[in-house]
Design a protein around this motif. Structure first.
Motif, PDB file in Angstrom:
ATOM      1  N   THR A  71       2.301   8.880   8.395  1.00 32.17           N
ATOM      2  CA  THR A  71       2.969   9.276   7.392  1.00 32.17           C
ATOM      3  C   THR A  71       2.144   8.746   6.041  1.00 32.17           C
ATOM      4  OG1 THR A  71       4.302   9.420   8.915  1.00 32.17           O
ATOM      5  CG2 THR A  71       5.298   8.393   6.657  1.00 32.17           C
ATOM      6  N   ALA A  83       3.069   3.369   0.581  1.00 33.44           N
ATOM      7  CA  ALA A  83       3.180   3.517   1.997  1.00 33.44           C
ATOM      8  C   ALA A  83       2.684   3.745   3.182  1.00 33.44           C
ATOM      9  CB  ALA A  83       4.710   2.868   1.610  1.00 33.44           C
ATOM     10  N   ARG A  85       2.096   4.937   7.355  1.00 32.07           N
ATOM     11  CA  ARG A  85       2.201   4.296   8.661  1.00 32.07           C
ATOM     12  C   ARG A  85       0.947   5.016   9.850  1.00 32.07           C
ATOM     13  NH1 ARG A  85       8.013   4.988  12.448  1.00 32.07           N
ATOM     14  NH2 ARG A  85       8.252   3.014  10.730  1.00 32.07           N
ATOM     15  N   THR A  86       0.227   4.267  10.724  1.00 33.62           N
ATOM     16  CA  THR A  86      -1.040   4.598  11.571  1.00 33.62           C
ATOM     17  C   THR A  86      -0.565   4.437  12.976  1.00 33.62           C
ATOM     18  OG1 THR A  86      -3.506   4.818  11.209  1.00 33.62           O
ATOM     19  CG2 THR A  86      -2.195   2.490  10.869  1.00 33.62           C
ATOM     20  N   TYR A  97       1.127   1.197  13.489  1.00 29.52           N
ATOM     21  CA  TYR A  97       1.421  -0.130  12.324  1.00 29.52           C
ATOM     22  C   TYR A  97       2.251   0.732  11.062  1.00 29.52           C
ATOM     23  CZ  TYR A  97      -1.579  -2.355  15.434  1.00 29.52           C
ATOM     24  OH  TYR A  97      -1.818  -3.255  16.489  1.00 29.52           O
ATOM     25  N   ASP A  98       3.273  -0.108  10.333  1.00 26.68           N
ATOM     26  CA  ASP A  98       3.134  -0.033   9.181  1.00 26.68           C
ATOM     27  C   ASP A  98       2.719  -0.397   8.409  1.00 26.68           C
ATOM     28  OD1 ASP A  98       5.103   1.727   9.501  1.00 26.68           O
ATOM     29  OD2 ASP A  98       7.013   0.593   9.984  1.00 26.68           O
ATOM     30  N   THR A 100       0.644  -1.517   3.769  1.00 25.72           N
ATOM     31  CA  THR A 100       1.006  -0.447   2.264  1.00 25.72           C
ATOM     32  C   THR A 100      -0.590  -0.774   1.427  1.00 25.72           C
ATOM     33  OG1 THR A 100       3.319  -1.834   2.203  1.00 25.72           O
ATOM     34  CG2 THR A 100       1.428  -1.326  -0.039  1.00 25.72           C
ATOM     35  N   THR A 117       4.396  -1.550  13.649  1.00 27.36           N
ATOM     36  CA  THR A 117       5.851  -0.738  13.663  1.00 27.36           C
ATOM     37  C   THR A 117       7.046  -1.544  14.867  1.00 27.36           C
ATOM     38  OG1 THR A 117       4.663   0.510  13.284  1.00 27.36           O
ATOM     39  CG2 THR A 117       7.077   1.343  13.975  1.00 27.36           C
TER      40      THR A 117
END
Length: 119
Positions: A71, A83, A85-86, A97-98, A100, A117
């Motif tokens: 994302t 931003a 997500r990986t 993980y989230d 930036t 996350t």
């Protein structure tokens, strides 16, 4: 445990600091700075738009860690930042993980925050 003020109780320890959580951010131990560079390079190479691509693979041959950015939100709330997500497949397992990523002073994309996350 602490001793009340104006007490003559000398047997009670005067530990007033309590306990400090030693766990910290799990991403700091799982994902090193080279992994973060690999994530940023993969996002940069994909040239994400507001809709973003479906998935971007990243790999760090030095650590052996791999993952997929699933994302990307170009409207990350901070001007010029993304931003994302990986996932990360590390020695500790596969986790999400989230993060930036923002441009640094040299206009290179750099991961500035990364946290496990919560979901």
């Amino acid at each position: 445990m602490s001793s009340p003020l104006a007490s003559n109780d000398l047997d009670t320890p005067l530990d007033l600091t309590g306990s400090i959580d030693g766990l910290g951010n799990g991403a700091d131990t799982d994902i090193d700075k080279e992994d973060r560079r690999a994530i940023a390079a993969a996002i940069e190479a994909a040239k994400p738009t507001a809709d973003g691509p479906a998935a971007i693979a990243w790999a760090n041959p030095l650590s052996g860690n791999t993952g997929t950015v699933t994302t990307i939100n170009a409207d990350g709330g901070v001007s010029g930042c993304l931003a994302f997500r990986t996932t990360a497949n590390t020695i500790h397992g596969v986790r999400a993980y989230d993060g930036t990523a923002c441009r640094d002073a040299f206009s290179a994309l750099s991961v500035i925050t990364l946290a496990r996350t919560r979901s």
